[in-house]
Design an enzyme around this catalytic site. Structure first.
Site, PDB file in Angstrom:
ATOM      1  N   PHE A 164       0.833  -1.203   0.000  1.00 56.47           N
ATOM      2  CA  PHE A 164       0.000   0.000   0.000  1.00 56.47           C
ATOM      3  C   PHE A 164       0.865   1.250   0.000  1.00 56.47           C
ATOM      4  CE2 PHE A 164      -2.884  -3.116   1.820  1.00 56.47           C
ATOM      5  CZ  PHE A 164      -4.125  -2.746   1.328  1.00 56.47           C
ATOM      6  N   ASP A 165       0.491   2.211  -0.830  1.00 58.91           N
ATOM      7  CA  ASP A 165       1.010   3.560  -0.653  1.00 58.91           C
ATOM      8  C   ASP A 165       0.353   4.104   0.625  1.00 58.91           C
ATOM      9  OD1 ASP A 165       2.111   6.141  -1.239  1.00 58.91           O
ATOM     10  OD2 ASP A 165       0.140   6.732  -1.990  1.00 58.91           O
ATOM     11  N   LYS A 166       0.999   5.049   1.288  1.00 58.25           N
ATOM     12  CA  LYS A 166       0.418   5.583   2.534  1.00 58.25           C
ATOM     13  C   LYS A 166      -0.540   6.735   2.270  1.00 58.25           C
ATOM     14  CE  LYS A 166       2.543   8.529   5.233  1.00 58.25           C
ATOM     15  NZ  LYS A 166       1.566   9.634   5.424  1.00 58.25           N
ATOM     16  N   ILE A 208      -1.221  -0.969  -4.333  1.00 53.42           N
ATOM     17  CA  ILE A 208      -2.437  -0.168  -4.204  1.00 53.42           C
ATOM     18  C   ILE A 208      -2.031   1.274  -3.936  1.00 53.42           C
ATOM     19  CG2 ILE A 208      -4.610   0.174  -2.967  1.00 53.42           C
ATOM     20  CD1 ILE A 208      -2.974  -3.109  -2.487  1.00 53.42           C
TER      21      ILE A 208
END
Length: 680
Positions: free
Chosen positions: A369-371, A570
């Site tokens: 995941f990107d933050k 994502i």
């Protein structure tokens, strides 16, 4: 894994709201499907009516053949009539496929029927054509249910809009709308273009585009002149969504051809561009299987030279094997499930670009995941107010709001918004604001000198921070906050902390993903490691990799793929595009309204909702299971029928019934996906 973007796949052709599945087996190209649905004397149901007439004539002919007093030619005439109606579409499509240099199943069925007639078994041939045409018609009906679920997208947008030009309101077609036009949307009517609300507040039902079940409140932008595509979600609206109970005035940002809905339809029309692994397998299988069957059939024609039987018996057996071995069910087994899965996903605001991503999503073992904007809200919020030197929280907030009201710094708006929500009243602005680049601001408020800034501002001016202030700052920053010191005259009266907070649904969604079997979940972010770790701890991620440049994210994905196998990235589809391209499946969050996100990702979650991800994975797994069932059913039927027809146990009639039954079985099995619901 090679990927093609939507931009590369798009053409200049008009958008046609239908998807073309594989052209093998019972599936034909779009022109054929159009004929089945619309052509003929009985309208769109002509093929079905022709099949019924074929069955009636076959039944009458068979019944008359038992009446000795009636001439034989009468029964034969009815069988010939059955041949005409049952073979009309079969012949039409066989001729069209031969003209294109293809020999498809229609041709094989026609040859089998002609062979039966040559043998004098007119009733067998008529039965073959009746069942084949009936199977064809019902199959098209069933498949069109899935197609119509997707094609309905094209009906979402209204055909006209009320536009205000030169202080006059008039109704025009949506094709005549221009960027920056002002349109008026009445209560309970569809919004005709992508745009930004400049007047009026209302709740908008965005379910047709994003899948959100609850209407979303929309408010006007503060300055209509500055309205552009980059405004926040509460000001944006999309074509095809439904206005609530109030009138809205909307500034158009995209013409009809460029709207989110138009892009969505184009992408849905290209969903077959990426074939699934199973489709690639069946294509390869058929390339070898069909020639082997043809060689077998030709060999069986000469069986009378080896065994004690007539040429007619050998010919009949060969024709029976030809019918039994036609891979109709195999050819349709995957497209029927893929199309239904994609249609079901689209109904819940998840755009899946083809069979490849649909199957791959369910086999993922790791998620990256990107933050910012994915696991977090994507914008800073006021998270804490620490009071010092005897000041109250109300006093600190009042000072901070008064000063930050004058600032244009990105954090200032978040401070003012969060402060006023806590204070629940308006505060007058300060005077004489002076910005200290990269450090903070200074101003005068109620006759006192106010300084708000980071520790570096105070160190620069030679002020030594007290130990208790330093310890409070360390604590807040370890929790992932950006901390600012508030000084009134020469006294530090408080600290304010800001943070891009985790999404409310993030922790629950990640827990759900672990429950459904995702083994490894990591966070990849450009933020510093301390912030990354703090956010990860709050939402339950064990691995958080901070301070990453885009190329380092790509390497991280490559390393994860080596360790874990199949991994998805994502993100928002913009700065995460390279990492998405490197992953097994790229998933874009909140893709509605973002052309880049829609084109970059293999899967787009149209709503800005993280909790759509477990649904998409569960749907993929269900789709993969149904595809596997269909594959076994279709291959199993062929494996049983071929030996039975070779040894003479199964006749043409039995082969046709079993063959068409298995084809319809896999189609309707695939259509079960349209009703898929994730278990809670």
């Amino acid at each position: 894994m090679m990927k093609s973007t939507a931009a590369e796949q798009q053409t200049d052709k008009d958008v046609v709201p239908a998807t073309n599945a594989s052209s093998n087996g019972h599936q034909h190209d779009a022109d054929h499907d159009h004929d089945h649905e619309h052509g003929g004397v009985f309208g769109k149901n002509t093929e079905l009516f022709f099949s019924i007439i074929c069955g009636v004539l076959l039944g009458l002919g068979f019944a008359i053949s038992f009446i000795q007093s009636l001439p034989a030619w009468l029964s034969l005439s009815l069988y010939i009539g059955a041949y005409f109606f049952g073979g009309f579409y079969t012949t039409k499509e066989a001729v069209e496929s031969i003209a294109k240099g293809k020999f498809e199943i229609d041709f094989l069925m026609l040859v089998a029927a002609i062979g039966a007639a040559i043998l004098g078994d007119w009733e067998e041939g008529a039965l073959l054509l009746f069942l084949f045409s009936m199977g064809h018609a019902l199959e098209h009906y069933a498949m069109n249910k899935a197609r119509k679920s997707i094609a309905a997208l094209a009906e979402l947008a209204p055909k006209t809009a009320i536009v205000r030009r030169n202080n006059e309101e008039k109704e025009i077609t949506i094709e005549e709308l221009l960027a920056n036009d002002i349109i008026i949307v009445k209560p309970n009517s569809k919004i005709s273009a992508d745009g930004i609300v400049i007047k009026g507040s209302s709740s908008v039902n965005q379910a047709p585009i994003t899948g959100e079940s609850i209407p979303v409140d929309k408010t006007p932008v503060a300055d209509p002149q500055q309205a552009d595509k980059n405004v926040s979600a509460e000001h944006k609206v999309f074509a095809g969504t439904i206005n609530g109970s109030q009138v809205l005035e909307i500034k158009v940002t995209s013409v009809a051809a460029d709207s989110t809905l138009a892009r969505l339809i184009k992408l849905v029309n290209e969903t077959e561009a990426q074939k699934s692994p199973t489709q690639l397998f069946t294509d390869k299988f058929e390339r070898y299987f069909v020639p082997i069957v043809l060689i077998l059939v030709v060999s069986l024609l000469f069986a009378f030279l080896v065994i004690d039987e007539t040429f007619s018996q050998s010919f009949y057996r060969a024709i029976s094997v030809l019918v039994a071995a036609s891979p109709c069910a195999l050819a349709i087994s995957t497209p029927s499930a893929v199309l239904s899965g994609i249609a079901r996903a689209a109904r819940s605001g998840v755009l899946i670009k083809g069979g490849g991503p649909l199957e791959e999503l369910g086999s993922l073992t790791a998620l990256a995941f990107d933050k910012t904007g994915t696991l977090t809200e994507g914008k800073p919020q006021l998270t804490a107010v620490v009071t010092l030197s005897g000041a109250t929280e109300e006093e600190v907030l009042q000072v901070v709001i008064a000063v930050e009201k004058l600032s244009d710094h990105p954090l200032a708006a978040a401070i003012v918004k969060g402060g006023q929500e806590k204070l629940k009243r308006e505060v007058a602005a300060a005077d004489g604001l002076m910005a200290v680049s990269g450090r903070g601001v200074k101003a005068t408020y109620q006759g006192k000198q106010i300084v708000i800034g980071n520790p570096g501002l105070f160190e620069q001016e030679g002020k030594k921070l007290p130990a208790d202030v330093i310890s409070q700052i360390d604590r807040l920053e370890k929790e992932g906050n950006t901390t600012m010191i508030v000084q009134q005259d020469d006294q530090i009266i408080g600290l304010i902390a800001l943070m891009d907070v985790p999404r409310k649904e993030a922790a629950a969604t990640l827990a759900q993903l672990k429950e459904i079997g995702i083994k490894k979940i990591v966070m990849l972010t450009g933020d510093n490691q301390q912030v990354a770790t703090a956010v990860a701890n709050k939402i339950g991620i064990a691995d958080a990799w901070g301070s990453l440049l885009p190329e380092q994210k790509v390497k991280a994905i490559a390393d994860l793929s080596e360790q874990e196998g199949k991994v998805a990235m994502i993100g928002d589809g913009v700065n995460d595009a390279p990492a998405m391209a490197k992953s097994t499946v790229g998933i874009a969050m909140g893709a509605a309204g973002s052309a880049v996100a829609l084109e970059t990702a293999d899967i787009a979650l149209m709503a800005d909702k993280l909790d759509n991800l477990p649904f998409a994975i569960a749907l993929s797994r269900k789709s993969k299971g149904i595809i596997r069932q269909n594959l076994w059913m279709s291959l199993g039927m062929v494996a049983v029928l071929i030996p039975l027809t070779i040894i003479g146990v199964a006749s043409i009639g039995v082969a046709v019934i079993a063959h068409e039954g298995s084809t319809l079985l896999v189609v309707f099995n695939g259509l079960r996906l349209l009703a898929f619901q994730m278990k809670k």
